[in-house]
Design a protein around this motif. Sequence first.
Motif, PDB file in Angstrom:
ATOM      1  N   SER A 282       0.813  -1.219   0.000  1.00 30.48           N
ATOM      2  CA  SER A 282       0.000   0.000   0.000  1.00 30.48           C
ATOM      3  C   SER A 282       0.849   1.272   0.000  1.00 30.48           C
ATOM      4  N   THR A 283       2.173   1.106   0.138  1.00 29.65           N
ATOM      5  CA  THR A 283       3.071   2.269   0.086  1.00 29.65           C
ATOM      6  C   THR A 283       4.267   2.061  -0.835  1.00 29.65           C
ATOM      7  N   ASP A 284       4.497   0.852  -1.300  1.00 32.45           N
ATOM      8  CA  ASP A 284       5.668   0.534  -2.116  1.00 32.45           C
ATOM      9  C   ASP A 284       5.219   0.120  -3.520  1.00 32.45           C
ATOM     10  N   TRP A 285       5.494   0.992  -4.506  1.00 32.85           N
ATOM     11  CA  TRP A 285       5.077   0.699  -5.875  1.00 32.85           C
ATOM     12  C   TRP A 285       5.717  -0.570  -6.421  1.00 32.85           C
ATOM     13  N   ALA A 286       6.911  -0.916  -5.963  1.00 32.28           N
ATOM     14  CA  ALA A 286       7.558  -2.134  -6.439  1.00 32.28           C
ATOM     15  C   ALA A 286       6.775  -3.376  -6.019  1.00 32.28           C
TER      16      ALA A 286
ATOM     17  N   MET B  66      -9.619  11.637  -8.242  1.00 33.56           N
ATOM     18  CA  MET B  66     -10.953  12.201  -7.985  1.00 33.56           C
ATOM     19  C   MET B  66     -10.782  13.661  -7.590  1.00 33.56           C
ATOM     20  N   PRO B  67     -10.538  14.553  -8.547  1.00 34.96           N
ATOM     21  CA  PRO B  67     -10.270  15.958  -8.221  1.00 34.96           C
ATOM     22  C   PRO B  67     -11.384  16.620  -7.411  1.00 34.96           C
ATOM     23  N   ALA B  68     -12.606  16.195  -7.613  1.00 36.43           N
ATOM     24  CA  ALA B  68     -13.724  16.797  -6.877  1.00 36.43           C
ATOM     25  C   ALA B  68     -13.701  16.437  -5.397  1.00 36.43           C
ATOM     26  N   LYS B  69     -12.898  15.431  -5.034  1.00 36.83           N
ATOM     27  CA  LYS B  69     -12.810  15.018  -3.634  1.00 36.83           C
ATOM     28  C   LYS B  69     -11.468  15.389  -3.030  1.00 36.83           C
ATOM     29  N   GLY B  70     -10.906  16.490  -3.451  1.00 33.23           N
ATOM     30  CA  GLY B  70      -9.694  17.005  -2.834  1.00 33.23           C
ATOM     31  C   GLY B  70      -8.452  16.166  -3.025  1.00 33.23           C
ATOM     32  N   GLY B  71      -8.302  15.543  -4.163  1.00 32.97           N
ATOM     33  CA  GLY B  71      -7.092  14.779  -4.431  1.00 32.97           C
ATOM     34  C   GLY B  71      -7.176  13.320  -4.043  1.00 32.97           C
ATOM     35  N   ALA B  72      -8.348  12.841  -3.667  1.00 30.11           N
ATOM     36  CA  ALA B  72      -8.511  11.417  -3.362  1.00 30.11           C
ATOM     37  C   ALA B  72      -8.396  10.613  -4.656  1.00 30.11           C
ATOM     38  N   TRP B  73      -8.247   9.317  -4.513  1.00 28.94           N
ATOM     39  CA  TRP B  73      -8.138   8.403  -5.642  1.00 28.94           C
ATOM     40  C   TRP B  73      -9.218   7.339  -5.518  1.00 28.94           C
ATOM     41  N   CYS B  74      -9.592   6.750  -6.633  1.00 28.20           N
ATOM     42  CA  CYS B  74     -10.517   5.628  -6.607  1.00 28.20           C
ATOM     43  C   CYS B  74      -9.920   4.508  -7.444  1.00 28.20           C
ATOM     44  N   ALA B  75     -10.345   3.302  -7.137  1.00 31.61           N
ATOM     45  CA  ALA B  75      -9.843   2.129  -7.859  1.00 31.61           C
ATOM     46  C   ALA B  75     -10.950   1.095  -7.952  1.00 31.61           C
TER      47      ALA B  75
ATOM     48  N   TRP C  14     -16.258   0.484  -6.962  1.00 31.16           N
ATOM     49  CA  TRP C  14     -15.224   1.496  -6.785  1.00 31.16           C
ATOM     50  C   TRP C  14     -14.890   1.660  -5.311  1.00 31.16           C
ATOM     51  N   VAL C  15     -13.606   1.788  -5.011  1.00 31.21           N
ATOM     52  CA  VAL C  15     -13.119   1.981  -3.644  1.00 31.21           C
ATOM     53  C   VAL C  15     -12.248   3.233  -3.652  1.00 31.21           C
ATOM     54  N   GLU C  16     -12.345   4.033  -2.612  1.00 30.30           N
ATOM     55  CA  GLU C  16     -11.573   5.269  -2.539  1.00 30.30           C
ATOM     56  C   GLU C  16     -10.372   5.126  -1.612  1.00 30.30           C
ATOM     57  N   GLY C  17      -9.405   6.021  -1.770  1.00 35.26           N
ATOM     58  CA  GLY C  17      -8.246   6.076  -0.892  1.00 35.26           C
ATOM     59  C   GLY C  17      -7.504   7.378  -1.089  1.00 35.26           C
ATOM     60  N   PRO C  18      -6.652   7.744  -0.135  1.00 33.54           N
ATOM     61  CA  PRO C  18      -5.918   8.999  -0.230  1.00 33.54           C
ATOM     62  C   PRO C  18      -4.765   8.959  -1.236  1.00 33.54           C
ATOM     63  N   THR C  19      -4.339   7.759  -1.628  1.00 35.95           N
ATOM     64  CA  THR C  19      -3.271   7.596  -2.617  1.00 35.95           C
ATOM     65  C   THR C  19      -3.700   6.535  -3.624  1.00 35.95           C
ATOM     66  N   PRO C  20      -3.066   6.505  -4.798  1.00 35.87           N
ATOM     67  CA  PRO C  20      -3.416   5.468  -5.770  1.00 35.87           C
ATOM     68  C   PRO C  20      -3.190   4.055  -5.235  1.00 35.87           C
ATOM     69  N   LEU C  21      -2.083   3.851  -4.524  1.00 34.19           N
ATOM     70  CA  LEU C  21      -1.792   2.507  -4.012  1.00 34.19           C
ATOM     71  C   LEU C  21      -2.795   2.071  -2.951  1.00 34.19           C
TER      72      LEU C  21
END
Length: 104
Positions: free
Chosen positions: A34-38, A54-63, A80-87
């Motif tokens: 969840s923090t290491d792209w490798a 998700m720009p409308a949600k203040g920089g959140a991401w969805c996957a 769809w699931v949201e999170g503060p980062t893409p990972l």
Amino acid sequence: MKVSDLAGSQLDFWVAKAEGVEASVDTHLKFMPSTDWAQGGPIIDREGIQVAPMPAKGGAWCAVSIGRLPNRAGSSNGAWVEGPTPLIAAMRAYVRAKFGPEVE
């Protein structure tokens, strides 16, 4: 616990379970998808997880997992699931597709 609330070592623990990696405290020090792209990136690629800002949600991401994972009782491929980062969003989507919207 709702998968949408998982973060940090709890999220990594459930990703480890989904990957068949023996999860323990030591695992969390080495396995942090969840923090290491490798570590998280290959899961996203292999499982066909789509991630979008998700720009409308203040920089959140969805996957969303688009269905490469086998459907199981309670699974939610396509949710769809949201999170503060893409990972984080992607790993939540992966765990949700494997185990459903809640884990114990």
